[in-house]
Write an enzyme that holds these catalytic residues in place. Structure first.
Site, PDB file in Angstrom:
ATOM      1  N   HIS A 196      54.028  79.598  -3.520  1.00  0.00           N
ATOM      2  CA  HIS A 196      54.196  78.439  -4.386  1.00  0.00           C
ATOM      3  C   HIS A 196      53.892  77.177  -3.585  1.00  0.00           C
ATOM      4  O   HIS A 196      53.809  77.211  -2.358  1.00  0.00           O
ATOM      5  CB  HIS A 196      55.655  78.334  -4.855  1.00  0.00           C
ATOM      6  CG  HIS A 196      56.185  79.543  -5.540  1.00  0.00           C
ATOM      7  ND1 HIS A 196      56.191  79.679  -6.904  1.00  0.00           N
ATOM      8  CD2 HIS A 196      56.762  80.675  -5.053  1.00  0.00           C
ATOM      9  CE1 HIS A 196      56.750  80.834  -7.234  1.00  0.00           C
ATOM     10  NE2 HIS A 196      57.097  81.457  -6.126  1.00  0.00           N
ATOM     11  N   GLU A 250      57.760  78.977  -0.703  1.00  0.00           N
ATOM     12  CA  GLU A 250      57.284  77.644  -1.084  1.00  0.00           C
ATOM     13  C   GLU A 250      56.602  76.997   0.116  1.00  0.00           C
ATOM     14  O   GLU A 250      57.138  77.014   1.223  1.00  0.00           O
ATOM     15  CB  GLU A 250      58.445  76.747  -1.514  1.00  0.00           C
ATOM     16  CG  GLU A 250      59.135  77.172  -2.777  1.00  0.00           C
ATOM     17  CD  GLU A 250      58.431  76.718  -4.049  1.00  0.00           C
ATOM     18  OE1 GLU A 250      57.379  76.042  -3.956  1.00  0.00           O
ATOM     19  OE2 GLU A 250      58.940  77.047  -5.124  1.00  0.00           O
ATOM     20  N   HIS A 308      51.379  81.761  -7.295  1.00  0.00           N
ATOM     21  CA  HIS A 308      52.096  81.604  -8.555  1.00  0.00           C
ATOM     22  C   HIS A 308      51.100  81.530  -9.714  1.00  0.00           C
ATOM     23  O   HIS A 308      51.350  82.068 -10.792  1.00  0.00           O
ATOM     24  CB  HIS A 308      52.969  80.354  -8.477  1.00  0.00           C
ATOM     25  CG  HIS A 308      54.101  80.342  -9.442  1.00  0.00           C
ATOM     26  ND1 HIS A 308      54.888  79.226  -9.613  1.00  0.00           N
ATOM     27  CD2 HIS A 308      54.617  81.273 -10.282  1.00  0.00           C
ATOM     28  CE1 HIS A 308      55.818  79.477 -10.530  1.00  0.00           C
ATOM     29  NE2 HIS A 308      55.671  80.713 -10.944  1.00  0.00           N
ATOM     30  N   ASP A 352      49.937  76.610  -8.942  1.00  0.00           N
ATOM     31  CA  ASP A 352      50.174  76.543  -7.497  1.00  0.00           C
ATOM     32  C   ASP A 352      49.944  77.900  -6.817  1.00  0.00           C
ATOM     33  O   ASP A 352      50.032  78.921  -7.487  1.00  0.00           O
ATOM     34  CB  ASP A 352      51.595  76.019  -7.217  1.00  0.00           C
ATOM     35  CG  ASP A 352      52.709  76.860  -7.828  1.00  0.00           C
ATOM     36  OD1 ASP A 352      52.605  77.240  -9.003  1.00  0.00           O
ATOM     37  OD2 ASP A 352      53.696  77.119  -7.126  1.00  0.00           O
TER      38      ASP A 352
END
Length: 189
Positions: free
Chosen positions: A33, A119, A158, A168
């Site tokens: 992400h 992330e 993602h 993303d």
């Protein structure tokens, strides 16, 4: 870095309440992400506050749209390569949402049940840093070593698992470079 009891050694721990038990204990997919809070801004505690339900909706106009949102990821890789871990890998973080993944001959849903969410501090149009790619490669190899069902080929963005909802980590993420570095480092082990 090694993984000890679901925690990445050397990662700064900021435990999130936004997690629960994996229904089958399976870990077999990484979902990448991107995040920046406020959008396009880096640094600060806003991401950590979001994942720990402490984001002040008054701190920035954008944050009002996130009020009440309960999300998390297992790991955040900051622009300088620092790792912040929110959820132990053996638990289910709340990152993929409505999504699906083609696993061999079948489509699977409920990806949070078996995926690790990573992330990258960034956005979909600005280049990610060398430090982030290097740390991501290192973490990916550590996870592959720790979880037998996970392979270096089982990494998705993602956008790939929720294409109508998400974009993303975006076109700024250099998949070819990441896979090249992953292959080089994996071969060297």
């Amino acid at each position: 870095m090694a993984i000890e009891q679901g925690w990445l050694a050397g990662a700064r721990r900021v435990p999130s309440p936004n997690c629960d038990e994996r229904p089958h204990g399976e870990v077999s997919l990484l979902v990448l992400h991107s995040i920046s809070l406020p959008p396009g801004e880096y640094g600060g505690a806003h991401i950590e506050n979001l994942f720990t339900n402490r984001l002040d909706p008054e701190a920035h106009p954008f944050f009002a749209s996130l009020q009440g949102l309960r999300v998390s990821a297992h790991l955040l890789i900051r622009r300088n390569g620092e790792c912040v871990q929110f959820v132990p890998f053996q638990r289910r973080a709340w990152h993929a949402g409505r999504s699906r993944w083609r696993d061999g001959e079948r489509w699977r849903t409920a990806l949070n049940d078996f995926a690790i969410g990573i992330e990258l501090e960034g956005n979909e149009v600005s280049a990610y840093t060398d430090a982030q790619y290097e740390r991501l490669v290192e973490v990916t190899l550590d996870l592959v070593a720790a979880y037998p069902e996970l392979e270096t080929s089982r990494v998705a963005g993602h956008a790939q698992v929720a294409p109508l909802r998400k974009s993303d980590p975006g076109p700024a993420f250099d998949w070819a470079y990441f896979r090249q570095r992953l292959g080089e480092c994996h071969a060297a082990e």
